[in-house]
Write an enzyme that holds these catalytic residues in place. Structure first.
Site, PDB file in Angstrom:
ATOM      1  N   HIS A   1     -11.603-101.671  37.132  1.00  7.34           N
ATOM      2  CA  HIS A   1     -10.501-100.703  37.090  1.00  7.34           C
ATOM      3  C   HIS A   1     -10.566 -99.905  35.797  1.00  7.34           C
ATOM      4  CE1 HIS A   1      -6.622 -99.005  38.120  1.00  7.34           C
ATOM      5  NE2 HIS A   1      -6.233 -99.231  36.882  1.00  7.34           N
TER       6      HIS A   1
ATOM      7  N   GLU B   1     -18.366 -99.101  31.976  1.00  9.35           N
ATOM      8  CA  GLU B   1     -18.341 -99.776  33.282  1.00  9.35           C
ATOM      9  C   GLU B   1     -19.726-100.301  33.625  1.00  9.35           C
ATOM     10  OE1 GLU B   1     -16.948 -97.082  36.242  1.00  9.35           O
ATOM     11  OE2 GLU B   1     -14.877 -97.094  35.539  1.00  9.35           O
TER      12      GLU B   1
ATOM     13  N   ASP C   1      -4.473-104.457  41.331  1.00 15.05           N
ATOM     14  CA  ASP C   1      -4.962-104.343  39.952  1.00 15.05           C
ATOM     15  C   ASP C   1      -4.294-105.363  39.035  1.00 15.05           C
ATOM     16  OD1 ASP C   1      -6.543-102.172  40.741  1.00 15.05           O
ATOM     17  OD2 ASP C   1      -4.960-100.736  40.313  1.00 15.05           O
TER      18      ASP C   1
ATOM     19  N   ARG D   1      -3.729-101.766  58.732  1.00 18.11           N
ATOM     20  CA  ARG D   1      -4.495-102.293  57.597  1.00 18.11           C
ATOM     21  C   ARG D   1      -4.971-103.718  57.900  1.00 18.11           C
ATOM     22  NH1 ARG D   1      -4.579-100.039  52.742  1.00 18.11           N
ATOM     23  NH2 ARG D   1      -2.678 -98.855  53.172  1.00 18.11           N
TER      24      ARG D   1
ATOM     25  N   ASN E   1     -13.107-106.767  40.959  1.00 19.89           N
ATOM     26  CA  ASN E   1     -12.864-105.324  40.981  1.00 19.89           C
ATOM     27  C   ASN E   1     -13.046-104.794  39.566  1.00 19.89           C
ATOM     28  OD1 ASN E   1     -12.015-102.781  42.101  1.00 19.89           O
ATOM     29  ND2 ASN E   1     -10.053-103.062  41.092  1.00 19.89           N
TER      30      ASN E   1
ATOM     31  N   GLU F   1      -1.973-109.078  44.101  1.00 12.57           N
ATOM     32  CA  GLU F   1      -1.307-108.032  43.318  1.00 12.57           C
ATOM     33  C   GLU F   1      -2.297-106.922  42.991  1.00 12.57           C
ATOM     34  OE1 GLU F   1       0.950-107.326  39.026  1.00 12.57           O
ATOM     35  OE2 GLU F   1       0.317-109.341  39.613  1.00 12.57           O
TER      36      GLU F   1
ATOM     37  N   SER G   1     -11.513-102.441  32.784  1.00 16.83           N
ATOM     38  CA  SER G   1     -11.307-103.881  32.945  1.00 16.83           C
ATOM     39  C   SER G   1     -12.023-104.368  34.201  1.00 16.83           C
ATOM     40  CB  SER G   1      -9.813-104.211  33.086  1.00 16.83           C
ATOM     41  OG  SER G   1      -9.045-103.678  32.029  1.00 16.83           O
TER      42      SER G   1
END
Length: 212
Positions: free
Chosen positions: A109, A174, A145, A65, A107, A143, A136
């Site tokens: 979510h 969204e 989300d 990763r 981001n 961390e 959201s």
């Protein structure tokens, strides 16, 4: 005009919503590149059709990763972005990567965070018997989300609803709120300072703004 790089893994519907808002001059920014970890992502075709540069960087070609994120960071930075937007990018990002873009990466979510972090949020809301669900937009931190929320939108859950019906309501919201938040950033109204979100210099509450 702020330079925006969007990361996707699938259809890119939120990318499209932001791109349309840019075209309509509702966002004072420009999507300069769309990057995906999957060559099959339909959103790449949609971006290319708009004349946006597209890139594929497959995570399957990397041993770790960390190695993938290092190469992804270099690719993103080659476009000199002011803002990085995660729009259905299905990768858990390393701490080094998220720290590099802290305060300039969003981001979206599909839940009313902090409820239902992770995946399968619509099914989890139905299983819990919730009467409302939502979406959201948040700043990305290490961390998962868990970054500070900027804006949320709620949708009702009705008796007998299917996952698809709930998902459709969430998607509608969204596509409404993500361009709005992106524009706040592009106008330099929205900032992350000391772990707190400010809009026009005012600190937002713990869950950001909530809108029906």
């Amino acid at each position: 005009m702020k330079r925006i790089v969007v990361l996707i893994s699938g259809t890119g519907s939120n990318m499209q919503a932001i791109q349309q808002a840019c075209e309509d001059e509702k966002v004072t920014g420009e999507i300069v590149a769309v990057i995906s970890n999957k060559a099959s992502a339909k959103g790449l075709e949609k971006a290319a059709a708009k004349g946006i540069d597209t890139e594929v960087l497959s995570h399957k070609e990397f041993d770790s990763r960390e190695a993938y994120d290092a190469e992804l960071k270099s690719l993103i930075d080659s476009y000199q972005p002011d803002l990085v937007v995660l729009a259905g990018f299905m990768r858990i990002l390393t701490g080094e990567f998220t720290r590099h873009y802290e305060g300039r990466m969003f981001n979206i979510h599909p839940s009313l965070l902090p409820k239902y972090k992770g995946v399968n949020t619509h099914q989890r809301a139905l299983d819990a018997g919730d009467t409302e669900h939502g979406v959201s937009v948040h700043f990305v931190t290490e961390e998962l989300d868990g970054g500070p929320v900027v804006l949320q939108a709620k949708v009702p859950i009705f008796e007998g609803d299917t996952v698809e019906e709930v998902q459709a309501r969430v998607h509608e919201q969204e596509h409404r709120i993500y361009p709005l938040v992106v524009n706040w950033f592009c106008q330099e109204r929205l900032k992350l300072q000391g772990g707190r979100v400010t809009l026009d210099g005012e600190v937002l509450g713990a869950q950001g703004y909530a809108t029906e």
